[in-house]
Design an enzyme around this catalytic site. Sequence first.
Site, PDB file in Angstrom:
ATOM      1  N   HIS A 185      26.892  75.519  39.868  1.00 58.26           N
ATOM      2  CA  HIS A 185      26.350  74.708  38.784  1.00 58.26           C
ATOM      3  C   HIS A 185      26.961  73.316  38.798  1.00 58.26           C
ATOM      4  O   HIS A 185      26.293  72.320  38.509  1.00 58.26           O
ATOM      5  CB  HIS A 185      26.628  75.384  37.431  1.00 58.26           C
ATOM      6  CG  HIS A 185      25.530  76.314  37.012  1.00 58.26           C
ATOM      7  ND1 HIS A 185      25.719  77.348  36.140  1.00 58.26           N
ATOM      8  CD2 HIS A 185      24.231  76.346  37.359  1.00 58.26           C
ATOM      9  CE1 HIS A 185      24.567  77.975  35.949  1.00 58.26           C
ATOM     10  NE2 HIS A 185      23.656  77.391  36.689  1.00 58.26           N
ATOM     11  N   ARG A 292      10.509  77.514  45.624  1.00 57.82           N
ATOM     12  CA  ARG A 292      11.202  78.724  46.091  1.00 57.82           C
ATOM     13  C   ARG A 292      11.371  79.664  44.899  1.00 57.82           C
ATOM     14  O   ARG A 292      12.286  79.504  44.103  1.00 57.82           O
ATOM     15  CB  ARG A 292      12.578  78.366  46.655  1.00 57.82           C
ATOM     16  CG  ARG A 292      12.565  77.336  47.772  1.00 57.82           C
ATOM     17  CD  ARG A 292      13.983  77.146  48.265  1.00 57.82           C
ATOM     18  NE  ARG A 292      14.114  76.112  49.256  1.00 57.82           N
ATOM     19  CZ  ARG A 292      14.407  74.839  48.993  1.00 57.82           C
ATOM     20  NH1 ARG A 292      14.601  74.455  47.738  1.00 57.82           N
ATOM     21  NH2 ARG A 292      14.523  73.968  49.964  1.00 57.82           N
ATOM     22  N   ARG A 328       5.725  79.513  46.836  1.00 61.02           N
ATOM     23  CA  ARG A 328       5.996  80.520  47.871  1.00 61.02           C
ATOM     24  C   ARG A 328       6.298  81.857  47.213  1.00 61.02           C
ATOM     25  O   ARG A 328       7.116  81.931  46.297  1.00 61.02           O
ATOM     26  CB  ARG A 328       7.189  80.085  48.732  1.00 61.02           C
ATOM     27  CG  ARG A 328       7.487  81.068  49.859  1.00 61.02           C
ATOM     28  CD  ARG A 328       8.551  80.543  50.799  1.00 61.02           C
ATOM     29  NE  ARG A 328       9.870  80.490  50.177  1.00 61.02           N
ATOM     30  CZ  ARG A 328      10.951  79.954  50.769  1.00 61.02           C
ATOM     31  NH1 ARG A 328      10.840  79.410  51.970  1.00 61.02           N
ATOM     32  NH2 ARG A 328      12.111  79.945  50.162  1.00 61.02           N
ATOM     33  N   GLU A 427       6.984  79.979  60.646  1.00 60.40           N
ATOM     34  CA  GLU A 427       8.437  79.885  60.845  1.00 60.40           C
ATOM     35  C   GLU A 427       8.957  80.906  61.856  1.00 60.40           C
ATOM     36  O   GLU A 427      10.168  81.134  61.950  1.00 60.40           O
ATOM     37  CB  GLU A 427       9.153  80.070  59.509  1.00 60.40           C
ATOM     38  CG  GLU A 427       8.747  81.329  58.763  1.00 60.40           C
ATOM     39  CD  GLU A 427       9.342  81.416  57.368  1.00 60.40           C
ATOM     40  OE1 GLU A 427      10.338  80.742  57.103  1.00 60.40           O
ATOM     41  OE2 GLU A 427       8.794  82.182  56.561  1.00 60.40           O
ATOM     42  N   ASN A 450      13.589  75.420  59.312  1.00 58.08           N
ATOM     43  CA  ASN A 450      14.924  76.038  59.324  1.00 58.08           C
ATOM     44  C   ASN A 450      14.894  77.393  60.041  1.00 58.08           C
ATOM     45  O   ASN A 450      15.692  77.648  60.948  1.00 58.08           O
ATOM     46  CB  ASN A 450      15.445  76.209  57.897  1.00 58.08           C
ATOM     47  CG  ASN A 450      15.575  74.871  57.186  1.00 58.08           C
ATOM     48  OD1 ASN A 450      15.424  73.819  57.799  1.00 58.08           O
ATOM     49  ND2 ASN A 450      15.846  74.903  55.900  1.00 58.08           N
ATOM     50  N   ASP A 451      13.955  78.254  59.645  1.00 57.42           N
ATOM     51  CA  ASP A 451      13.847  79.553  60.325  1.00 57.42           C
ATOM     52  C   ASP A 451      13.186  79.416  61.691  1.00 57.42           C
ATOM     53  O   ASP A 451      13.513  80.150  62.621  1.00 57.42           O
ATOM     54  CB  ASP A 451      13.058  80.549  59.464  1.00 57.42           C
ATOM     55  CG  ASP A 451      13.973  81.291  58.493  1.00 57.42           C
ATOM     56  OD1 ASP A 451      15.194  81.319  58.735  1.00 57.42           O
ATOM     57  OD2 ASP A 451      13.477  81.824  57.490  1.00 57.42           O
ATOM     58  N   ARG A 461      22.109  79.948  62.491  1.00 54.47           N
ATOM     59  CA  ARG A 461      22.499  78.616  62.005  1.00 54.47           C
ATOM     60  C   ARG A 461      23.809  78.631  61.241  1.00 54.47           C
ATOM     61  O   ARG A 461      24.440  77.593  61.057  1.00 54.47           O
ATOM     62  CB  ARG A 461      21.400  78.023  61.148  1.00 54.47           C
ATOM     63  CG  ARG A 461      20.987  78.871  59.967  1.00 54.47           C
ATOM     64  CD  ARG A 461      19.845  78.228  59.210  1.00 54.47           C
ATOM     65  NE  ARG A 461      19.223  79.173  58.295  1.00 54.47           N
ATOM     66  CZ  ARG A 461      18.325  78.843  57.406  1.00 54.47           C
ATOM     67  NH1 ARG A 461      17.930  77.614  57.307  1.00 54.47           N
ATOM     68  NH2 ARG A 461      17.799  79.753  56.612  1.00 54.47           N
ATOM     69  N   CYS A 498       8.083  71.954  55.471  1.00 52.52           N
ATOM     70  CA  CYS A 498       8.965  72.038  54.306  1.00 52.52           C
ATOM     71  C   CYS A 498      10.416  72.364  54.679  1.00 52.52           C
ATOM     72  O   CYS A 498      11.204  72.702  53.813  1.00 52.52           O
ATOM     73  CB  CYS A 498       8.433  73.062  53.306  1.00 52.52           C
ATOM     74  SG  CYS A 498       8.216  74.717  53.986  1.00 52.52           S
TER      75      CYS A 498
END
Length: 564
Positions: A185, A292, A328, A427, A450-451, A461, A498
């Site tokens: 946070h 997300r 998504r 992906e 990323n994937d 990664r 994305c």
Amino acid sequence: MLVRGNVVVEGVAVGAIQFLNMDYEKHLQSYIAGGPEAETAKYEGALARAKKDLETMLEAGENLSESEREIMGAHQMLLEDMAFVEAITQYIQQELTAPAAVLQAVSDFKAMFDAIDDPYIKERQNDVADVGNRLVRKILGLDEFSVEGDQVVLCARDLEPSIMAGLPEGKVKAVLLENGSRTSHTVIIARAKGFVTMVGVELTPQMAAQGETVLVDAVRGEVTLQPSPEQIREFQEKVQKQEQERAVLMERAGFPACTRDGKEVLVAANISSPEEMEKISEYGCQGVGLYRTEFFFMESQELPSEEKQFESYKSVAEQAKGALCVIRTLDIGGDKHCGCLDLPEEENPFLGFRAIRICLQNKDMFKAQLRAILRAGAYGKVGIMLPMVTMLSEITEARKLLEEAKEELRAAQTPFDENVPLGIMVETPASVVMAPVFARHVDFFSIGTNDLVQYTLAVDRGNQTVNYIYDYFNPAVIHSIYQVVKAAHEAGIWVGMCGEMAGDRLAMPFLTAAGMDELSMSASQAPAVKEQIRNLDSDRCNLEELLSCSDTEEVRAYLEKIVQ
């Protein structure tokens, strides 16, 4: 002298270092204890003052963002939490002092969170510690923290979210934390406030005196101690240039991202909660390219109801004011866990039970999410995106469930959008190879780099030993992206991106030349990316030449030559 750390919010800053010491040991050692009755009175007085603090912050907090107000509200609830209050009062009755009782209750609650195998939930330990520290300060009669000076670099082992929320944006130039992560946070608030921020910085008062000037380079991940006058002057020039560039970019953030030869690329935002919608129009984002929704599931030990999901998706759709919001569906598994689903332990979770595979085996849960998205479509423009697709049957099965969800809403006479588009994240190598086939069954593609990099190059990664292989400029990834864009356009559908690559300015010549229709990224990256696109010709990158590159370094060198 240089101290290194991990960059969370990029930028450079010059300021006087101010250490925040959260160690109350000396004060506790001199604490004069009373009996249970006296200690209870001290605790109750501290509780009342702590509540008043938070009330005052919320009442006077016109500059607080929605997420900051939400965190302060959560702290108010924790102060009044019956289990937390009872734990403290019971420890006092067992003849602990009031501050010791608070710290013991905090320790108990932190242990409870620590037992939950979910990194996001674990981070909530910091909120418990934040509330406990506020109570302890009140009991000990200590003043609340205040910023001293107008050009401050704040340094602490950790920082309570409520303290971060109260930091004045005009005075604090950078924040250096020894602990912390991207999902805490404290860091969420730092990012929202735009503070230059680094974590993993091991800097103590023995290394730099309070008030001493330090230079923060949160691009290279370096803090310079005892800088020379020349270094300070050079850094002040960098800061001034940075501020001028930011001001210009923000002034132009609302302009469309059109190349010099007239090709427009839609620039959208990646978000994880409706609260993040506050900033997207400010940064010139044109809708949401990736919402997300998994974080919604990760925050609870119970599945979120359809109604709760609907309210969240509706809020995002309404705030987008007619722009498309791509939602998504649940992408859990891999490195993301949630307590509301009883998922088995796996030896290789990234290749196991995750994302669309989980949804298709939990049809009631999946249809509840689909209905919630369809209903949100009655209040704005939304799209549905399926993650981790590798087979056509996953798309056809999801479409079948989508039609069932629509039929259920019709039967209940519940308003919804009949024409919500359905797309997939590309992906995996399988979805790249099958893109020409998949494109005939969906309304859009969004490439998740990323994937895609991880699976294409067979590289973890998160593994520091092999992460040098992880690079989206690897020719294998470049070829994959080009193939997907080509397949989408031949089928007459739009294609976006994305992943992290979408916000990398070095990638823009390739992505515009390839014909990418949409790029989605962290909202704060959008102004710079849009400006980069506006300064390009769409054919500036010769695709034939780029696709002939044989290794990552050659690709980078070619693109760097173009953007110079």
